[in-house]
Design a protein around this motif. Structure first.
Motif, PDB file in Angstrom:
ATOM      1  N   THR A  46       0.844  -1.195   0.000  1.00  0.00           N
ATOM      2  CA  THR A  46       0.000   0.000   0.000  1.00  0.00           C
ATOM      3  C   THR A  46       0.878   1.243   0.000  1.00  0.00           C
ATOM      4  OG1 THR A  46      -1.713  -1.184   1.224  1.00  0.00           O
ATOM      5  CG2 THR A  46      -1.857   1.217   1.178  1.00  0.00           C
ATOM      6  N   ALA A  47       0.572   2.162  -0.949  1.00  0.00           N
ATOM      7  CA  ALA A  47       1.308   3.432  -1.036  1.00  0.00           C
ATOM      8  C   ALA A  47       0.375   4.561  -0.651  1.00  0.00           C
ATOM      9  CB  ALA A  47       1.846   3.626  -2.450  1.00  0.00           C
ATOM     10  N   THR A  48       0.799   5.412   0.333  1.00  0.00           N
ATOM     11  CA  THR A  48       0.033   6.583   0.756  1.00  0.00           C
ATOM     12  C   THR A  48       0.720   7.814   0.190  1.00  0.00           C
ATOM     13  OG1 THR A  48      -0.605   5.436   2.790  1.00  0.00           O
ATOM     14  CG2 THR A  48      -0.899   7.833   2.715  1.00  0.00           C
ATOM     15  N   MET A  49      -0.056   8.675  -0.501  1.00  0.00           N
ATOM     16  CA  MET A  49       0.528   9.840  -1.161  1.00  0.00           C
ATOM     17  C   MET A  49      -0.527  10.915  -1.289  1.00  0.00           C
ATOM     18  SD  MET A  49       0.607   8.228  -4.983  1.00  0.00           S
ATOM     19  CE  MET A  49      -0.875   7.501  -5.667  1.00  0.00           C
ATOM     20  N   LYS A  50      -0.084  12.120  -1.722  1.00  0.00           N
ATOM     21  CA  LYS A  50      -1.017  13.210  -1.924  1.00  0.00           C
ATOM     22  C   LYS A  50      -1.920  12.921  -3.123  1.00  0.00           C
ATOM     23  CE  LYS A  50       1.838  16.896   0.058  1.00  0.00           C
ATOM     24  NZ  LYS A  50       2.483  18.208  -0.193  1.00  0.00           N
ATOM     25  N   HIS A  81      -8.070   4.696  -2.759  1.00  0.00           N
ATOM     26  CA  HIS A  81      -8.990   4.981  -1.644  1.00  0.00           C
ATOM     27  C   HIS A  81      -8.594   6.320  -1.031  1.00  0.00           C
ATOM     28  CE1 HIS A  81     -10.499   0.849  -1.799  1.00  0.00           C
ATOM     29  NE2 HIS A  81      -9.220   0.470  -1.935  1.00  0.00           N
ATOM     30  N   GLU A  82      -9.576   7.188  -0.800  1.00  0.00           N
ATOM     31  CA  GLU A  82      -9.312   8.525  -0.259  1.00  0.00           C
ATOM     32  C   GLU A  82      -9.078   8.458   1.247  1.00  0.00           C
ATOM     33  OE1 GLU A  82     -12.420  11.166  -1.276  1.00  0.00           O
ATOM     34  OE2 GLU A  82     -12.062  11.067  -3.449  1.00  0.00           O
ATOM     35  N   LYS A  83      -8.182   9.359   1.721  1.00  0.00           N
ATOM     36  CA  LYS A  83      -7.924   9.512   3.158  1.00  0.00           C
ATOM     37  C   LYS A  83      -8.119  10.981   3.544  1.00  0.00           C
ATOM     38  CE  LYS A  83      -4.943   7.200   5.327  1.00  0.00           C
ATOM     39  NZ  LYS A  83      -3.654   6.699   5.895  1.00  0.00           N
ATOM     40  N   GLU A  84      -7.765  11.341   4.779  1.00  0.00           N
ATOM     41  CA  GLU A  84      -7.940  12.716   5.235  1.00  0.00           C
ATOM     42  C   GLU A  84      -6.778  13.591   4.767  1.00  0.00           C
ATOM     43  OE1 GLU A  84      -8.263  12.424   9.419  1.00  0.00           O
ATOM     44  OE2 GLU A  84     -10.256  11.492   9.384  1.00  0.00           O
ATOM     45  N   ASN A  85      -7.012  14.907   4.858  1.00  0.00           N
ATOM     46  CA  ASN A  85      -5.981  15.904   4.588  1.00  0.00           C
ATOM     47  C   ASN A  85      -5.437  15.830   3.162  1.00  0.00           C
ATOM     48  OD1 ASN A  85      -6.190  16.796   7.293  1.00  0.00           O
ATOM     49  ND2 ASN A  85      -4.722  15.215   7.946  1.00  0.00           N
ATOM     50  N   GLY A  86      -6.273  15.383   2.216  1.00  0.00           N
ATOM     51  CA  GLY A  86      -5.874  15.380   0.815  1.00  0.00           C
ATOM     52  C   GLY A  86      -4.947  14.258   0.420  1.00  0.00           C
ATOM     53  N   PHE A  87      -4.908  13.178   1.199  1.00  0.00           N
ATOM     54  CA  PHE A  87      -4.074  12.044   0.872  1.00  0.00           C
ATOM     55  C   PHE A  87      -4.938  10.889   0.349  1.00  0.00           C
ATOM     56  CE2 PHE A  87      -1.002  14.428   3.175  1.00  0.00           C
ATOM     57  CZ  PHE A  87       0.253  13.947   2.800  1.00  0.00           C
ATOM     58  N   VAL A  88      -4.318  10.000  -0.443  1.00  0.00           N
ATOM     59  CA  VAL A  88      -4.997   8.815  -0.985  1.00  0.00           C
ATOM     60  C   VAL A  88      -4.084   7.609  -0.818  1.00  0.00           C
ATOM     61  CG1 VAL A  88      -6.384  10.094  -2.665  1.00  0.00           C
ATOM     62  CG2 VAL A  88      -4.093   9.264  -3.306  1.00  0.00           C
TER      63      VAL A  88
END
Length: 362
Positions: A46-50, A81-88
């Motif tokens: 899983t990669a978390t990024m803007k 998948h979208e996350k908070e603070n503009g991250f996906v």
């Protein structure tokens, strides 16, 4: 003033820490961590990024080794998948297997996020084998035979009842065939016979009358029989020649019908002949000398003047059947149609039953 400045500097420091905590990251998980030889496990990367950023995941071909002894079978991307603070988050699942029992070290997986390299943590995979008791070989059993599917009456009931119905149809068809075989056909071919033309038949009768029967003037019965046979021969000829029932008409009615087509002179002589015949038969009239021969000649002349010689001389004689024979022929036709219907229905049922059994056993 110094206190406020200190608070502002502390808040800026916390914001910087939060921003640093929310930077791009890569995480790898494995499930299950232990497998038997030949089983499969999945590694989720899983990669978390803007939002709007790009991520390039490692690519493995089917059959390629992630590490010696651990084979990659397939890789599947799960989407964004979208996350908070503009991250996906973006995830890729790798399906792994191994055929050697040992503990494998899975190296970190590298993902390029917005041009920067990010690596996951390393993982471990334990591959186990089935323990074999070599001291007690009697406990080993050979492979089991192929097991049949359980019998379900619901699947076979339609084919069974259709088969029963087909047997009933075959029995009925065989019985009808025996009935048809016992009921022999009545065959009477159409015959073609040579026939005499109307004028030929009339002339034969008149010649026979002239040769065999000579009327005697003093014998009333002989004279009556002579004129009866002569007029009957003429009536039959007229009936066949002109197509009306002269045998059932009176002499005057016959002359009235002939007036439409025959010559008046020949009809006058014919009228005299019929009148003489009526007088002889009903009034006991005695003819004059040579009057019988004159009437005979009048009949011959009328036939010769009105005869038709271009008619066909071959006559088609169609067979005639009695009421019992006609009933037998009708029964045979009904039996034939019924047997044909039974055969068609039976053929369709047999094809459907065979197809149903093929689908059940396939």
């Amino acid at each position: 003033m110094k206190y406020r400045l200190f608070v502002l500097l502390f808040i800026q420091f916390l914001g910087h820490l939060v921003i640093q905590a929310q930077k791009a990251s890569v995480e790898a998980t494995i499930n299950p961590i232990e497998i038997l030889v030949g089983e499969q496990t999945q590694v989720r990367l899983t990669a978390t990024m803007k939002e709007g950023g790009t991520a390039v995941f490692p690519v493995f071909k089917a059959g390629q080794y992630l590490t010696p002894g651990v084979e990659v079978l397939a890789s599947t991307e799960e989407g964004v998948h979208e996350k908070e603070n503009g991250f996906v988050e973006r995830s890729v699942v790798y399906t792994l297997t191994s055929f050697e029992d040992t503990l494998y070290y899975l190296p970190p997986l590298e993902v390029i996020i917005d041009g920067q390299s990010c690596k996951s943590k390393s993982l471990a995979l334990k591959v186990l084998t089935v323990e074999v008791d070599t001291l007690h070989p009697e406990k080993f059993y050979g492979p089991k035979n192929v097991q049949n599917n359980p019998f379900l009456w619901e699947e076979w009931s339609l084919s069974f009842w259709l088969s029963v119905f087909l047997l009933v149809l075959l029995t009925i068809g065989y019985y009808l065939y025996l009935r048809l075989h016992d009921n022999k056909p009545i065959i009477r071919p159409i015959r073609f016979v040579k026939r005499l033309l109307p004028h030929q038949r009339a002339m034969q009768e008149i010649e026979t009358l002239r040769a065999d029967l000579r009327p005697e003037d003093d014998n009333q019965e002989s004279l009556k029989l002579y004129y009866t046979k002569l007029t009957d021969a003429l009536r039959k000829y007229i009936e066949e020649r002109y197509g009306f029932s002269a045998m059932e008409m009176t002499s005057s009615q016959i002359i009235d019908h002939l007036m439409k087509s025959a010559d008046a002179k020949s009809l006058e002589e014919l009228r005299h002949l019929f009148q003489t015949a009526d007088l002889v038969k009903f009034a006991k009239y005695s003819t004059l000398i040579n009057e019988n021969d004159a009437n005979l000649m009048s009949a011959i002349e009328f036939i010769n003047e009105t005869k038709q010689e271009n008619e066909p001389v071959v006559q088609e004689v169609k067979p005639t059947f009695t009421e019992e024979e006609q009933r037998s022929r009708t029964q045979r036709n009904v039996l034939k149609r019924t047997i044909l219907g039974v055969a068609l229905i039976g053929t369709g049922l047999l094809a459907y039953i065979v197809y149903s059994l093929y689908m059940l056993l396939a």
